[in-house]
Design a protein around this motif. Structure first.
Motif, PDB file in Angstrom:
ATOM      1  N   ASP A  76       0.860  -1.181   0.000  1.00 21.64           N
ATOM      2  CA  ASP A  76       0.000   0.000   0.000  1.00 21.64           C
ATOM      3  C   ASP A  76       0.897   1.231   0.000  1.00 21.64           C
ATOM      4  OD1 ASP A  76      -1.586   2.255   1.272  1.00 21.64           O
ATOM      5  OD2 ASP A  76      -3.135   0.723   1.064  1.00 21.64           O
ATOM      6  N   GLN A  78      -3.259   0.848  -3.623  1.00 18.04           N
ATOM      7  CA  GLN A  78      -2.340  -0.209  -4.032  1.00 18.04           C
ATOM      8  C   GLN A  78      -1.168   0.382  -4.810  1.00 18.04           C
ATOM      9  OE1 GLN A  78      -3.531  -3.022  -7.127  1.00 18.04           O
ATOM     10  NE2 GLN A  78      -2.902  -4.679  -5.746  1.00 18.04           N
ATOM     11  N   SER A 125      -0.668  -0.482  -8.731  1.00 17.56           N
ATOM     12  CA  SER A 125      -1.638   0.131  -9.643  1.00 17.56           C
ATOM     13  C   SER A 125      -1.661   1.649  -9.482  1.00 17.56           C
ATOM     14  CB  SER A 125      -3.039  -0.450  -9.408  1.00 17.56           C
ATOM     15  OG  SER A 125      -3.477  -0.147  -8.102  1.00 17.56           O
ATOM     16  N   PRO A 165      -7.784  -2.452  -8.145  1.00 14.26           N
ATOM     17  CA  PRO A 165      -6.553  -3.044  -7.604  1.00 14.26           C
ATOM     18  C   PRO A 165      -6.368  -4.465  -8.129  1.00 14.26           C
ATOM     19  CG  PRO A 165      -7.940  -2.181  -5.839  1.00 14.26           C
ATOM     20  CD  PRO A 165      -8.742  -2.117  -7.103  1.00 14.26           C
TER      21      PRO A 165
END
Length: 188
Positions: A36, A81, A84, A90
């Motif tokens: 993340d 994410q 991406s 995601p």
């Protein structure tokens, strides 16, 4: 692995970023998709990722991986994410299955179809073998791979199993791996 890294960069997008991270950091694809943006320490080059047994670990991100993630994210203050860039749907761990990755890679970089068959565990094993042959200790390689040291205490679910010393050892070992990848003169 250098050819796969080149192919990952040609593939681009989230799938190419996953493959690039797997090669540069020796992580597994489910770890790469779990990064993340808010969990990345951009200055130290670390990201918190899930580990086996429900625990978490610090994943060292060498400079090339940090640059790749910053390029995808567009800004280090982004959220969501990492692979991406925090936008769009995601990727799920099912999206980076080996058969799907190889098909995408073959379409984006047709030269990659001449490679021997590979898989993500094989990439890690190959990197580990190369590091061991070049003098790294088994413990340092295990730290880089995020493996729980033999005989260590069980980490509770949700706990962080990477000790500070292990994280530093992992950083040094992953940096050595990236130096090997960058050194074309001593390529095997």
């Amino acid at each position: 692995m250098r050819m796969l890294l080149q192919g990952a960069r040609l593939l681009g997008g989230p799938h190419g970023t996953v493959l690039e991270l797997c090669i540069l950091t020796m992580c597994l694809p489910w770890e790469a998709v779990a990064i993340d943006l808010a969990e990345i320490d951009w200055k130290r080059g670390w990201a918190m990722v899930p580990a086996r047994g429900g625990s978490r670990r610090l994943l060292h991100l060498p400079p090339d991986a940090v640059r790749s993630l910053a390029r995808v994210a567009g800004a280090v203050t982004s959220r969501g994410q990492a692979v991406s860039g925090g936008s769009g749907r995601p990727l799920d761990r099912r999206d980076v299955r080996l058969d799907r990755m190889q098909a995408r890679l073959a379409a984006a970089a047709p030269d990659m179809t001449v490679l021997q068959p590979w898989n993500f565990h094989g990439l890690r094993a190959g990197a580990a073998r190369e590091l061991l042959e070049r003098g790294c200790s088994r413990q340092d390689v295990a730290c880089a791979l995020g493996l729980k040291p033999p005989g260590s205490a069980i980490v509770p679910i949700g706990g962080i199993r990477t000790l500070a010393d292990d994280a530093d050892r992992a950083a040094v070992t992953v940096s050595k791996w990236n130096a090997i990848l960058a050194d074309r003169r001593n390529a095997r």
